[in-house]
Write an enzyme that holds these catalytic residues in place. Sequence first.
Site, short mmCIF file in Angstrom:
data_model
loop_
_atom_site.label_atom_id
_atom_site.label_comp_id
_atom_site.label_asym_id
_atom_site.label_seq_id
_atom_site.Cartn_x
_atom_site.Cartn_y
_atom_site.Cartn_z
N ASP A 163 31.99 44.36 41.63
CA ASP A 163 32.56 43.04 41.47
C ASP A 163 31.92 42.40 40.23
O ASP A 163 30.94 42.90 39.69
CB ASP A 163 32.34 42.19 42.74
C1 GLC Z 1 35.79 37.87 41.53
C2 GLC Z 1 36.03 38.28 42.97
C3 GLC Z 1 36.81 39.56 43.10
C4 GLC Z 1 37.81 39.66 41.98
C5 GLC Z 1 37.04 39.81 40.69
C6 GLC Z 1 37.97 39.87 39.46
O1 GLC Z 1 34.47 37.43 41.38
O2 GLC Z 1 34.90 38.37 43.82
O3 GLC Z 1 37.43 39.56 44.39
O4 GLC Z 1 38.67 40.78 42.19
O5 GLC Z 1 36.07 38.79 40.50
O6 GLC Z 1 38.62 38.66 39.31
#
Ligand code: GLC
Length: 746
Positions: free
Chosen positions: A291
């Site tokens: 993430d």
């Molecule tokens: C965010 C979220 C994740 C998402 C990613 C890209 O922090 O936690 O669910 O897919 O970043 O946007």
Amino acid sequence: MIKLAKLLGLGLTVLLSHAFRLHDVFLSPPPKNLEARVDSVLTLMTLEEKIGQLTLFTSDWEVTGPTMRENYKEDILAGKVGAIFNAHTAAYTRELQRMAVEETRLGIPLLFGYDVIHGYKTIFPVPLGEAASWDLGAIQQSARVAAAEASAAGLHWTFAPMVDIARDPRWGRVMEGAGEDPYLGSAIARARVEGFQGTDLTATNTILACAKHFAAYGAAQAGRDYHTVDMSERVLREVYLPPFHAALQAGARTFMTSFNELFGVPASGSSFLLRQVLRDEWGFEGFVVTDYTSINEMVDHGVVANEAEAGELAIRAGVDMDMQGAVFYQYLLDQVRNGQVSVTLVDDAVRRILRVKFELGLFEDPYRYSDEERQKATLLSPANRAASREVARKSIVLLKNEGEVLPLSTTLRRVAVIGPLADGRQELIGAWSGAGDYRDCVTLLEGIQARLPKPGTVNYVPGCSIGGADRGGFAAAVKAARQADVVVVGLGEAAQMSGEAASRSDIRLPGVQEELLQALAATGKPIVVVLMNGRPLDLSAVAPNASSILETWYLGTEAGNAIADVLFGDYNPAGKLPITFPRNVGQVPIYYGMKNTGRPFEAQDKYTSKYLDVANEPLFPFGYGLSYTTFAYSNLQVQPAVFTPDEPVSIKVRVQNTGKRAGEEVVQLYVRDRVGSVTRPVRELKGFQKVMLQPGESREVAFTLTEADVQFYTRSMRLEAEPGDFDIYVGGDSQATLQALLTLRK
Ligand code: GLC
């Protein structure tokens, strides 16, 4: 001598590849099988190019996390990034892809990812709302439409489904998942992966799924986002892992690590999660992306001293791609060159990523998804809007309908429509709404006006705002209510009061909405509350002041039409809660599958498990939802009543529509293991079927239970069933009382 020969060979390869572009090499017929094709690319790559494939950066179109880099285009041209997220539309993806394919040494295509969580342009109900439909076909259809629109806009990969079990309504991301139950959550995970990926990833209307956030992110302490997660391995394996395993079995080609620690180790550094469970136990062959900057955040977690160490921990743990952290980008080259990190770890990660790019058909045609014509024909098409409206209707849960105030008649002469969510267009697409535009939405007010077009019939007064303490609008609202035959009140949360980094310590209606409702109820008029919210709310002050309550979550582009379909009876609501609604936040965590404890509540006995100020039961339990008709359950049969491990058990029940309207009922099967080598939940969902019954019609609904369905992690942490007695319950929610006994003999 061998070393010299190798060096010469390597030099020759690099020299040759400088002269050839990747697809020139592919002009010769590509090797037949996927592995050979992947290896044929890998051997051409420099270490810098390999590390580029392990790097994912956001474009500057949207930012979904704490950091942003400006020069991602320079990185693309330098071959130092293999995937971009938050970049979409056919034109923009085509431009970025051209840079990668035409202007870099090897021309390896980029992967384009985006958070297509509940629709790309046509927005569907937030996932928690879809889960309330318990309709796997509808949920799969929603993902399929999202994939068709996203892939038409040049996207290859969605960061969905989010399959985190969540049992704490304070957590903002509860809106993004499928609620509290592993059985329902697993079924929905499968449906969503199949909807996104279809059966052919090279098809231009399917996209890669990404099971996230691996793992147990929804168990953040106190419902505070990103907070510590601490649980037993047994709870992890019995409650939080099953939906991920289901996503994998459905073919999910990517997984995303979660921000949280588990057993003291952040998920992005956890070889227990990424190697032992995901790859060794489950055989996962796709790739793992972190993430957003979660590798970097291991420094703040305090398990590494700096980002270089974080990168080393991550690649050793099994991370393949670094989202936005630029940690592999900055440190991996030196770490491999000085022998700190084996190039084998890098090669393995690159292989997993290249394999997926081949599976998408990107090496044959890197531009296949960036198609202006298809984009124009697909986005927000009437068919997609109709699909969204259908799923939205199915997601609505009727929580109360005293005196059968609903459905409303279209002959009504005066309807007051009141409340901050009645015309709150910008709230209807909820959080994580992709490329959705709230201006495309139909509001509750518009949905009602379309049904009651006669001038003077509908009188709209906001009454108050979503938050804030201004009661100045109450008088006009109460006046409108007094003049009306029925009052429809749109209440709830702002879209951004749920989603990421949006936890709330108080789960009641924000602002002065409860007071507004109280003032309206004092008029004595029939009050229909329509809720729009991203989490279970404390409705203790709402329920007594409403004749009827519809839980509509955030229903997306067609919200107002779908709600009007239910309000006026064109659609008989059949939604069931996928998550418990507590009486107040003090009961949290509260969910239907809790343990009995050694002192289960007894009203006459002081020394039993209870509160002094609130009942133990929730306000609305898991699996609960009413209909405009009624259903009766009878004749529960369990055959055989005593079974052996290799003997399936047939469970049958008769369900009758005892009302005057056709309606759907979600028939739910729960099991209680009375005695185990460890304590067992008082109930576990083990099956459900949604059946349509005409007025008076009755039908036998059948389930099959096997020994595998009653396995659990016993005291020795083996996944197995133990002999003994089980209570079987079947009904319309998790408090079903129709019960039969089943015994397992080994
Ligand atoms: C965010 C979220 C994740 C998402 C990613 C890209 O922090 O936690 O669910 O897919 O970043 O946007």
